[in-house]
Design a protein around this motif. Structure first.
Motif, mmCIF file in Angstrom:
data_model
loop_
_atom_site.group_PDB
_atom_site.id
_atom_site.type_symbol
_atom_site.label_atom_id
_atom_site.label_comp_id
_atom_site.label_asym_id
_atom_site.label_seq_id
_atom_site.Cartn_x
_atom_site.Cartn_y
_atom_site.Cartn_z
ATOM 1 N N CYS A 117 0.839 -1.193 0.000
ATOM 2 C CA CYS A 117 0.000 0.000 0.000
ATOM 3 C C CYS A 117 0.875 1.245 0.000
ATOM 4 N N PHE A 118 0.441 2.251 -0.726
ATOM 5 C CA PHE A 118 1.105 3.548 -0.732
ATOM 6 C C PHE A 118 0.070 4.605 -0.399
ATOM 7 N N ALA A 119 0.381 5.450 0.569
ATOM 8 C CA ALA A 119 -0.571 6.475 1.014
ATOM 9 C C ALA A 119 0.178 7.739 1.396
ATOM 10 N N ARG A 120 -0.543 8.860 1.318
ATOM 11 C CA ARG A 120 0.021 10.153 1.720
ATOM 12 C C ARG A 120 0.312 10.121 3.210
ATOM 13 N N LYS A 121 1.477 10.615 3.593
ATOM 14 C CA LYS A 121 1.840 10.651 5.012
ATOM 15 C C LYS A 121 0.930 11.595 5.784
ATOM 16 N N ASP A 122 0.627 12.752 5.190
ATOM 17 C CA ASP A 122 -0.116 13.778 5.937
ATOM 18 C C ASP A 122 -1.614 13.488 6.028
ATOM 19 N N THR A 123 -2.218 12.976 4.952
ATOM 20 C CA THR A 123 -3.668 12.777 4.939
ATOM 21 C C THR A 123 -4.078 11.306 5.040
ATOM 22 N N GLY A 124 -3.172 10.412 4.687
ATOM 23 C CA GLY A 124 -3.514 8.993 4.687
ATOM 24 C C GLY A 124 -4.239 8.544 3.435
ATOM 25 N N VAL A 125 -4.431 9.420 2.459
ATOM 26 C CA VAL A 125 -5.137 9.049 1.229
ATOM 27 C C VAL A 125 -4.316 7.985 0.486
ATOM 28 N N VAL A 126 -4.954 6.851 0.236
ATOM 29 C CA VAL A 126 -4.297 5.714 -0.403
ATOM 30 C C VAL A 126 -4.249 5.933 -1.915
ATOM 31 N N SER A 127 -3.044 5.852 -2.491
ATOM 32 C CA SER A 127 -2.901 5.999 -3.935
ATOM 33 C C SER A 127 -2.819 4.648 -4.630
ATOM 34 N N GLU A 128 -2.372 3.612 -3.910
ATOM 35 C CA GLU A 128 -2.302 2.272 -4.491
ATOM 36 C C GLU A 128 -2.361 1.242 -3.372
ATOM 37 N N SER A 129 -3.111 0.190 -3.606
ATOM 38 C CA SER A 129 -3.194 -0.927 -2.676
ATOM 39 C C SER A 129 -3.387 -2.185 -3.505
ATOM 40 N N ARG A 130 -2.452 -3.130 -3.378
ATOM 41 C CA ARG A 130 -2.565 -4.342 -4.181
ATOM 42 C C ARG A 130 -2.011 -5.537 -3.419
ATOM 43 N N THR A 131 -2.608 -6.675 -3.660
ATOM 44 C CA THR A 131 -2.151 -7.918 -3.062
ATOM 45 C C THR A 131 -0.827 -8.311 -3.697
ATOM 46 N N VAL A 132 0.112 -8.718 -2.874
ATOM 47 C CA VAL A 132 1.440 -9.091 -3.349
ATOM 48 C C VAL A 132 1.536 -10.616 -3.397
#
Length: 168
Positions: free
Chosen positions: A83-98
Motif C-alpha cells: 500500500c502507498f498512502a500520503r503521510k499527511d492525509t492517509g489518502v491511499v494511492s495504491e493498494s494491491r495484493t502481493v
C-alpha cells in the motif's frame, strides 16, 4: 623486547575487535510507528487490506517518497498487501495484493482448463499416462543485467480476464 611488542600488538588487535560496535542492524521500520507523520498512512493502509482471517497487521513501513509512505500489511491467512498512502492525509494511492513467489508453480487442469498465458508466464504441460494433469508455471529467463517487465516475479496474468486487480 620484540616479544613484548608483538604480544602488545596482538593484544591491542584482539581488544580492538571486541570493543568495536556491533554490525548495524537491518532497517528497523518500527521507528516510523512513533512518528506522527506516518500514522495516517499506516491506519488507512491497514483499512485497505483485503478482508481475510484475523486482523491485518503491519510488517514493514518505509519512505516511498517525500509525500508518501509505503506500508506492507499481512493477515493470518498469509496474504500480503502493498500500500502507498500520503503521510499527511492517509489518502491511499495504491493498494494491491502481493504474490511474488519465484516459482516454479503448478496449476492443476482442474483449476485451469487451458494453459495460463502471459508476458511473464511460461507454461509447460505435465502428463501422466498421456493424460494432462496441469502446467508448471515459470517466469521467463531473461538477461539478468537488463531490467524488463518480468525482472521480478509477476503472476497477475493468472487472474481471469474478467477479474480486476484489487485497488483502493
Amino acid at each position: 623486547m620484540r616479544k613484548a611488542i608483538f604480544l602488545a600488538c596482538v593484544l591491542t588487535l584482539l581488544l580492538g575487535q571486541t570493543i568495536q560496535a556491533p554490525a548495524s542492524e537491518p532497517n528497523d521500520w518500527t521507528q516510523f510507528l512513533s512518528d506522527p507523520r506516518f500514522m495516517p498512512a499506516i491506519k488507512n493502509c491497514l483499512a485497505a487490506h483485503p478482508k481475510a482471517e484475523g486482523p491485518a497487521v503491519v510488517m514493514n513501513v518505509w519512505h516511498a517518497s517525500l509525500e508518501d509512505a509505503g506500508v506492507m500489511t499481512t493477515d493470518l491467512s498469509g496474504r500480503r498487501n502493498s500500500c502507498f498512502a500520503r503521510k499527511d492525509t492517509g489518502v491511499v494511492s495504491e493498494s494491491r495484493t502481493v504474490f511474488d513467489l519465484p516459482g516454479p508453480l503448478f496449476v492443476s487442469v482442474d483449476q485451469a482448463k487451458v494453459a495460463p498465458k502471459g508476458e511473464c508466464i511460461e507454461s509447460t504441460p505435465v502428463y501422466i499416462d498421456q493424460r494432462l494433469q496441469g502446467w508448471i508455471l515459470r517466469q521467463p529467463v531473461l538477461n539478468q543485467h537488463i531490467p524488463s517487465a518480468c525482472s521480478t516475479p509477476i503472476w497477475t496474468d493468472l487472474l481471469p480476464a474478467n477479474q480486476t486487480r484489487p485497488s483502493a
